[in-house]
Design a protein around this motif. Structure first.
Motif, PDB file in Angstrom:
ATOM      1  N   GLU A  71      40.792 -84.122 -10.993  1.00 41.92           N
ATOM      2  CA  GLU A  71      39.455 -84.131 -11.563  1.00 41.92           C
ATOM      3  C   GLU A  71      39.013 -85.305 -12.047  1.00 41.92           C
ATOM      4  O   GLU A  71      38.159 -86.060 -11.731  1.00 41.92           O
ATOM      5  N   ARG A  72      40.075 -86.234 -12.584  1.00 41.08           N
ATOM      6  CA  ARG A  72      39.925 -87.564 -13.032  1.00 41.08           C
ATOM      7  C   ARG A  72      39.655 -88.388 -11.815  1.00 41.08           C
ATOM      8  O   ARG A  72      38.597 -89.147 -11.984  1.00 41.08           O
ATOM      9  N   ILE A  73      40.390 -88.461 -10.833  1.00 41.59           N
ATOM     10  CA  ILE A  73      40.104 -89.394  -9.812  1.00 41.59           C
ATOM     11  C   ILE A  73      38.660 -89.035  -8.858  1.00 41.59           C
ATOM     12  O   ILE A  73      38.097 -89.803  -8.714  1.00 41.59           O
ATOM     13  N   ALA A  74      38.631 -87.575  -8.559  1.00 40.55           N
ATOM     14  CA  ALA A  74      37.306 -87.402  -8.098  1.00 40.55           C
ATOM     15  C   ALA A  74      36.133 -87.619  -9.123  1.00 40.55           C
ATOM     16  O   ALA A  74      35.023 -88.260  -8.597  1.00 40.55           O
ATOM     17  N   THR A  75      36.189 -87.603 -10.307  1.00 37.20           N
ATOM     18  CA  THR A  75      34.964 -88.097 -11.203  1.00 37.20           C
ATOM     19  C   THR A  75      34.791 -89.562 -10.866  1.00 37.20           C
ATOM     20  O   THR A  75      33.769 -90.055 -10.975  1.00 37.20           O
ATOM     21  N   LEU A  76      35.902 -90.287 -11.218  1.00 32.57           N
ATOM     22  CA  LEU A  76      35.855 -91.723 -10.947  1.00 32.57           C
ATOM     23  C   LEU A  76      35.416 -92.393  -9.660  1.00 32.57           C
ATOM     24  O   LEU A  76      34.593 -93.200  -9.643  1.00 32.57           O
ATOM     25  N   GLU A  77      35.425 -91.368  -8.416  1.00 35.28           N
ATOM     26  CA  GLU A  77      34.980 -92.051  -7.185  1.00 35.28           C
ATOM     27  C   GLU A  77      33.680 -91.157  -7.064  1.00 35.28           C
ATOM     28  O   GLU A  77      33.294 -91.391  -5.985  1.00 35.28           O
ATOM     29  N   GLY A  78      33.317 -90.175  -7.796  1.00 35.04           N
ATOM     30  CA  GLY A  78      31.896 -89.802  -7.466  1.00 35.04           C
ATOM     31  C   GLY A  78      32.094 -88.495  -6.492  1.00 35.04           C
ATOM     32  O   GLY A  78      31.030 -88.232  -6.011  1.00 35.04           O
ATOM     33  N   GLY A  79      33.147 -87.923  -6.557  1.00 37.80           N
ATOM     34  CA  GLY A  79      33.414 -86.882  -5.537  1.00 37.80           C
ATOM     35  C   GLY A  79      33.185 -85.744  -6.081  1.00 37.80           C
ATOM     36  O   GLY A  79      33.044 -85.311  -7.383  1.00 37.80           O
ATOM     37  N   ALA A  80      33.313 -84.375  -5.260  1.00 32.21           N
ATOM     38  CA  ALA A  80      33.170 -83.040  -5.750  1.00 32.21           C
ATOM     39  C   ALA A  80      34.392 -82.402  -6.140  1.00 32.21           C
ATOM     40  O   ALA A  80      34.584 -81.715  -6.937  1.00 32.21           O
ATOM     41  N   VAL A 223      43.396 -87.145  -1.922  1.00 30.99           N
ATOM     42  CA  VAL A 223      42.122 -87.152  -1.164  1.00 30.99           C
ATOM     43  C   VAL A 223      40.961 -86.683  -2.022  1.00 30.99           C
ATOM     44  O   VAL A 223      41.112 -85.793  -2.451  1.00 30.99           O
ATOM     45  N   VAL A 224      39.976 -87.397  -1.805  1.00 35.14           N
ATOM     46  CA  VAL A 224      38.834 -86.977  -2.460  1.00 35.14           C
ATOM     47  C   VAL A 224      37.665 -86.836  -1.482  1.00 35.14           C
ATOM     48  O   VAL A 224      37.445 -87.313  -0.687  1.00 35.14           O
ATOM     49  N   ASP A 225      37.051 -85.631  -1.753  1.00 37.77           N
ATOM     50  CA  ASP A 225      36.003 -85.100  -1.044  1.00 37.77           C
ATOM     51  C   ASP A 225      34.640 -85.185  -1.758  1.00 37.77           C
ATOM     52  O   ASP A 225      34.382 -85.089  -2.827  1.00 37.77           O
ATOM     53  N   SER A 226      33.719 -85.960  -0.851  1.00 41.83           N
ATOM     54  CA  SER A 226      32.576 -86.446  -1.448  1.00 41.83           C
ATOM     55  C   SER A 226      31.662 -85.002  -1.655  1.00 41.83           C
ATOM     56  O   SER A 226      30.615 -85.046  -2.462  1.00 41.83           O
ATOM     57  N   GLY A 227      31.748 -83.792  -0.891  1.00 41.57           N
ATOM     58  CA  GLY A 227      31.189 -82.823  -0.980  1.00 41.57           C
ATOM     59  C   GLY A 227      29.806 -82.775  -0.367  1.00 41.57           C
ATOM     60  O   GLY A 227      29.002 -82.087  -0.601  1.00 41.57           O
ATOM     61  N   LYS A 228      29.614 -83.812   0.309  1.00 42.85           N
ATOM     62  CA  LYS A 228      28.325 -84.228   1.206  1.00 42.85           C
ATOM     63  C   LYS A 228      27.970 -83.771   2.521  1.00 42.85           C
ATOM     64  O   LYS A 228      27.228 -84.035   3.185  1.00 42.85           O
ATOM     65  N   PHE A 229      29.090 -83.472   3.400  1.00 40.85           N
ATOM     66  CA  PHE A 229      29.064 -83.620   4.728  1.00 40.85           C
ATOM     67  C   PHE A 229      28.951 -81.698   4.951  1.00 40.85           C
ATOM     68  O   PHE A 229      29.645 -81.001   4.351  1.00 40.85           O
ATOM     69  N   ASP A 230      28.171 -81.724   6.043  1.00 39.55           N
ATOM     70  CA  ASP A 230      27.924 -80.257   6.466  1.00 39.55           C
ATOM     71  C   ASP A 230      28.856 -79.902   7.448  1.00 39.55           C
ATOM     72  O   ASP A 230      28.519 -80.408   8.772  1.00 39.55           O
ATOM     73  N   TRP A 231      30.012 -79.239   7.146  1.00 33.63           N
ATOM     74  CA  TRP A 231      30.959 -79.007   7.987  1.00 33.63           C
ATOM     75  C   TRP A 231      30.530 -78.009   9.152  1.00 33.63           C
ATOM     76  O   TRP A 231      31.247 -77.839  10.101  1.00 33.63           O
ATOM     77  N   ALA A 232      29.642 -77.208   8.838  1.00 31.83           N
ATOM     78  CA  ALA A 232      29.255 -76.132   9.701  1.00 31.83           C
ATOM     79  C   ALA A 232      28.005 -76.733  10.712  1.00 31.83           C
ATOM     80  O   ALA A 232      27.426 -75.970  11.461  1.00 31.83           O
ATOM     81  N   ALA A 233      27.662 -77.861  10.689  1.00 35.77           N
ATOM     82  CA  ALA A 233      26.432 -78.259  11.390  1.00 35.77           C
ATOM     83  C   ALA A 233      26.847 -78.420  12.692  1.00 35.77           C
ATOM     84  O   ALA A 233      25.978 -78.439  13.634  1.00 35.77           O
ATOM     85  N   SER A 234      27.926 -78.487  13.272  1.00 38.65           N
ATOM     86  CA  SER A 234      28.299 -78.368  14.607  1.00 38.65           C
ATOM     87  C   SER A 234      29.675 -77.379  14.720  1.00 38.65           C
ATOM     88  O   SER A 234      30.178 -77.059  13.777  1.00 38.65           O
ATOM     89  N   ASP A 235      30.118 -77.418  16.089  1.00 39.85           N
ATOM     90  CA  ASP A 235      31.271 -76.777  16.149  1.00 39.85           C
ATOM     91  C   ASP A 235      32.571 -77.792  16.038  1.00 39.85           C
ATOM     92  O   ASP A 235      33.975 -77.368  16.542  1.00 39.85           O
ATOM     93  N   LYS A 236      32.419 -78.734  15.702  1.00 43.87           N
ATOM     94  CA  LYS A 236      33.587 -79.848  15.802  1.00 43.87           C
ATOM     95  C   LYS A 236      34.705 -79.516  14.788  1.00 43.87           C
ATOM     96  O   LYS A 236      35.715 -80.070  14.950  1.00 43.87           O
ATOM     97  N   PHE A 237      34.647 -78.821  13.968  1.00 45.99           N
ATOM     98  CA  PHE A 237      35.335 -78.635  12.810  1.00 45.99           C
ATOM     99  C   PHE A 237      35.716 -77.231  12.480  1.00 45.99           C
ATOM    100  O   PHE A 237      35.357 -76.649  11.282  1.00 45.99           O
TER     101      PHE A 237
END
Length: 430
Positions: A71-80, A223-237
């Motif tokens: 939680e601390r690293i995610a907060t400092l990086e501005g991630g979800a 590994v910090v996730d921004s939470g901003k990527f739409d993983w369902a927008a295509s069939d790539k993931f």
């Protein structure tokens, strides 16, 4: 901490994720040195295993001490969210794991840590993955390298070993146009000097071994996730967007939204890869982060003075520090890392390979080790050590030519460090 005011970096590096221990009132985060956790009842256990409730099951997956660090690293990086693991190399595999599949590729910078180059050029082939190495200063080449099988772009914000600064925003725009995530290794910069998510990165990886811990005691990765990527927008993931058989058809993107990648990293990545961070390591790293901003200010201040001194020394051919006006990356410092260009760079010693070896053997304060980001000043001859497995062409591209040494400038008295380098350079170039 509460969700009230927006706190500053210096406050968050001490308090984010931490709360007094509910059982004892302990103010410092305890080391929860336990393998497993007791369930309240059978229904509670089933809910945890079905990912219907968040909690602790087994320390390969989650641990209260590690959770505070995440939680601390995610907060400092501005991630979800964030997932911590056993090393920086583990973090890189963890970052790619939900994205890749046999036959897929990742476009990566030529300016990477030597171990990363080896991991991407050799090891990931055993998974059926491939890496395309590109000079990230050539944006057209980055675009041209992306094809239908590309699933990510990977680069270092401040590259190891040369300290080269990446134009993160420009590469992020390319990734966005291609509908793929940009992964930034922020180890050398730390979130104090650079926050990749604010520049468009999707994921951020760290070797917490380095500046975040800052005292050379434990290895770790994140590994910090921004939470901003739409993983369902295509069939790539499909790992994130399609039904997961191990959880009765649960779709991570649909179920967890902005936290889909983070939950996958725990529920699938740590569960099956097992690259777990131990709570003792998390504790040391938490203590290190409490002084991150103070240390980084001194690291940068010392690095700036030493780089300038080296640049003016006739025994040195060149210095790669981006904080110098002579650097081709100087113009990026203001936008990418306005608080400073970091404390890692290389310099070329007149006399080449042999002079470099004599230099590292002649130093007293600088430690000759395969690490960086310590409070102690460190030096290494990359061509004969960390980048030894690379071809001469790869060494040159990575900034680890035979005539250069890499320095990680610590927080000691800068005059002592300069005197140490002066004595060693005299010995190396006599």
């Amino acid at each position: 901490m509460t969700d009230g005011p927006s706190y500053g970096f210096d406050t968050l590096q001490i308090h984010a994720g931490a709360r007094p221990d509910p059982a004892t009132g302990a103010r410092q985060t305890p080391i929860y040195q336990t393998t497993a956790y007791v369930f309240r009842d059978a229904d509670h256990a089933a809910a945890l295993f079905n990912l219907q409730e968040v909690g602790y099951i087994y320390s390969r997956l989650t641990n209260p001490t590690v959770a505070v660090l995440q939680e601390r690293i995610a907060t400092l990086e501005g991630g979800a969210g964030a997932v911590c693991c056993s090393s920086g190399h583990a973090a890189q595999l963890m970052a790619l794991f939900p994205l890749m599949a046999p036959g897929r590729n990742v476009v990566v910078s030529t300016r990477l840590y030597g171990g990363t180059v080896t991991q991407f050029s050799q090891t990931i082939k055993r998974f059926g993955w491939n890496a395309k190495f590109v000079d990230f200063d050539d944006l057209d080449a980055v675009k041209a390298a992306i094809d239908d099988d590309t699933r990510a772009i990977f680069g270092e914000a401040i590259a190891n070993p040369g300290g080269y600064i990446m134009d993160v925003r420009a590469v992020a725009d390319i990734a966005d146009d291609a509908g793929i995530p940009l992964i930034i290794d922020n180890t050398t910069a730390t979130p104090y000097l650079h926050r990749p998510i604010e520049h468009g990165a999707t994921l951020v990886v760290h070797s917490t071994t380095k500046y975040l811990t800052g005292n050379g005691t434990v290895t770790g990765g994140c590994v910090v996730d921004s939470g901003k990527f739409d993983w369902a927008a295509s069939d790539k993931f499909p790992s994130l967007s399609e039904p997961e058989p191990a959880y009765h058809g649960l779709k991570f993107a649909e179920t967890f939204g902005p936290l889909a990648y983070t939950f996958h990293g725990i529920a699938i990545g740590l569960r099956d890869l097992g690259m777990t961070m131990n709570p003792q390591a998390a504790h040391y790293t938490l203590m290190g982060i409490e002084t991150l901003s103070l240390r980084m200010e001194r690291h940068v201040e010392n690095a700036q003075k030493i780089a300038k001194w080296l640049e003016d020394d006739p025994r040195v051919d060149f210095v790669t520090y981006a904080g110098l006006e002579s650097s081709p990356y100087y113009h990026r410092v203001k936008d990418v890392c306005p608080k400073g260009a970091g404390a890692l760079f290389t310099f070329a010693v007149k006399g080449g390979y042999d002079a470099c070896l004599k230099l590292v053997d002649s130093l007293e304060i600088f430690s000759h080790v395969a690490n960086l980001g310590d409070t102690r000043s460190l030096i290494i001859h990359s061509a004969s050590t960390t980048h030894r497995q690379l071809t001469p062409e790869q060494q040159e591209a990575a900034g680890a030519a035979p005539n250069v040494v890499r320095v990680s400038i610590g927080t000691e008295d800068v005059n002592d460090l300069i005197a140490d380098l002066d004595r060693a350079l005299s010995a190396a170039t006599a």
